[in-house]
Design an enzyme around this catalytic site. Sequence first.
Site, PDB file in Angstrom:
ATOM      1  N   LYS A  67     -10.550 -22.177   8.034  1.00 38.25           N
ATOM      2  CA  LYS A  67      -9.915 -20.959   8.567  1.00 38.25           C
ATOM      3  C   LYS A  67     -10.679 -19.704   8.167  1.00 38.25           C
ATOM      4  O   LYS A  67     -10.156 -18.819   7.488  1.00 38.25           O
ATOM      5  CB  LYS A  67      -8.465 -20.876   8.099  1.00 38.25           C
ATOM      6  N   ARG A 181       6.061 -33.861  12.709  1.00 42.94           N
ATOM      7  CA  ARG A 181       6.889 -34.658  11.811  1.00 42.94           C
ATOM      8  C   ARG A 181       7.500 -35.825  12.573  1.00 42.94           C
ATOM      9  O   ARG A 181       8.312 -35.623  13.481  1.00 42.94           O
ATOM     10  CB  ARG A 181       8.023 -33.806  11.210  1.00 42.94           C
ATOM     11  N   ARG A 211       1.329 -34.320   5.081  1.00 50.99           N
ATOM     12  CA  ARG A 211       2.303 -34.884   4.140  1.00 50.99           C
ATOM     13  C   ARG A 211       3.040 -36.133   4.608  1.00 50.99           C
ATOM     14  O   ARG A 211       3.244 -37.040   3.787  1.00 50.99           O
ATOM     15  CB  ARG A 211       3.287 -33.784   3.701  1.00 50.99           C
TER      16      ARG A 211
HETATM   17  O1  C5P Z   1       1.430 -31.699   5.570  1.00 52.86           O
HETATM   18  P1  C5P Z   1       1.385 -31.154   6.960  1.00 52.86           P
HETATM   19  O2  C5P Z   1       1.503 -32.249   8.026  1.00 52.86           O
HETATM   20  O3  C5P Z   1       2.323 -30.022   7.177  1.00 52.86           O
HETATM   21  O4  C5P Z   1      -0.109 -30.612   7.076  1.00 52.86           O
HETATM   22  C1  C5P Z   1      -0.528 -29.797   8.119  1.00 52.86           C
HETATM   23  C2  C5P Z   1      -1.950 -29.399   7.890  1.00 52.86           C
HETATM   24  O5  C5P Z   1      -2.328 -28.559   8.964  1.00 52.86           O
HETATM   25  C3  C5P Z   1      -2.195 -28.605   6.603  1.00 52.86           C
HETATM   26  O6  C5P Z   1      -3.484 -28.993   6.109  1.00 52.86           O
HETATM   27  C4  C5P Z   1      -2.229 -27.168   7.050  1.00 52.86           C
HETATM   28  O7  C5P Z   1      -3.093 -26.363   6.301  1.00 52.86           O
HETATM   29  C5  C5P Z   1      -2.784 -27.313   8.470  1.00 52.86           C
HETATM   30  N1  C5P Z   1      -2.464 -26.233   9.386  1.00 52.86           N
HETATM   31  C6  C5P Z   1      -1.173 -25.787   9.642  1.00 52.86           C
HETATM   32  N2  C5P Z   1      -0.951 -24.759  10.497  1.00 52.86           N
HETATM   33  C7  C5P Z   1      -1.959 -24.181  11.127  1.00 52.86           C
HETATM   34  C8  C5P Z   1      -3.265 -24.628  10.900  1.00 52.86           C
HETATM   35  C9  C5P Z   1      -3.479 -25.673  10.024  1.00 52.86           C
HETATM   36  O8  C5P Z   1      -0.238 -26.341   9.117  1.00 52.86           O
HETATM   37  N3  C5P Z   1      -1.711 -23.204  11.989  1.00 52.86           N
END
Ligand code: C5P
Length: 235
Positions: A67, A181, A211
């Site tokens: 980013k 999710r 996650r």
């Molecule tokens: O754990 P989770 O499934 O929430 O991870 C989502 C990943 O996507 C994280 O690494 C987060 O930094 C990334 N991400 C996000 N939103 C964005 C860009 C990237 O959640 N707009």
Amino acid sequence: MPSSISPKDRLIVSLDLPALEPAEAMIERLGDSVTFYKIGYQLVYAGGLPLAQKLRAAGKKVFIDVKLHDIGNTVKSGIESLSSLGATFVTVHAYPQTMQAAVEGRGNSGLKILAVTVLTSYDQADMEAAGYRHTVADLVAIRARQAKAIGIDGLVCSPEEVAAVRAIVGDQMSLVTPGIRPAGSAAGDQKRIMTPSRAIKLGADYLVVGRPIMQAAEPKAVADAIQAEIGQALN
Ligand code: C5P
């Protein structure tokens, strides 16, 4: 939209782990199931770039989620350095100067630039606290239009915004959605979430999942189930 991408390649597993050892153990556990990995802040600053090269050597695709956002010259030279890694995607924040510099930096290297519209952990209250006058939806739309005009390769957006963003950018740009999710898993800090199947049906090309896989008792089973769900949603 690259409709030929296989369901397997559409799942990008976010290796949000503190060090190389657990990351390599996770990659080992996921085995042939997962073909595409995202390496973000946590791992990039803990040896993640050599790991990206290792993943490339093993035939995996890599998304470097750093980013970037800085003055144009710095963004351009940063992207030039990253382009030698063989990664598929790198992220920058969707500010016009930053996006322009990133496109110049990637040149014809094959590295694709994804612009982050509005972080999926942001809701309206967070926008106001950060000093933005726009709604989340308006700012996403403004940035999507700018990204398209600049020649950005794809966008990271919330699954809730995929349909609206697709209508703005057309089918040539890749849409990548975190905030995914599977039914029944915890939201964590994500405020705008959706199931894999729904996000694909709305037009997402790639789903980023962290996650729900990193924290699962059986990560491979969760990854396999998400890919199966993606396959069904595409049919
Ligand atoms: O754990 P989770 O499934 O929430 O991870 C989502 C990943 O996507 C994280 O690494 C987060 O930094 C990334 N991400 C996000 N939103 C964005 C860009 C990237 O959640 N707009």
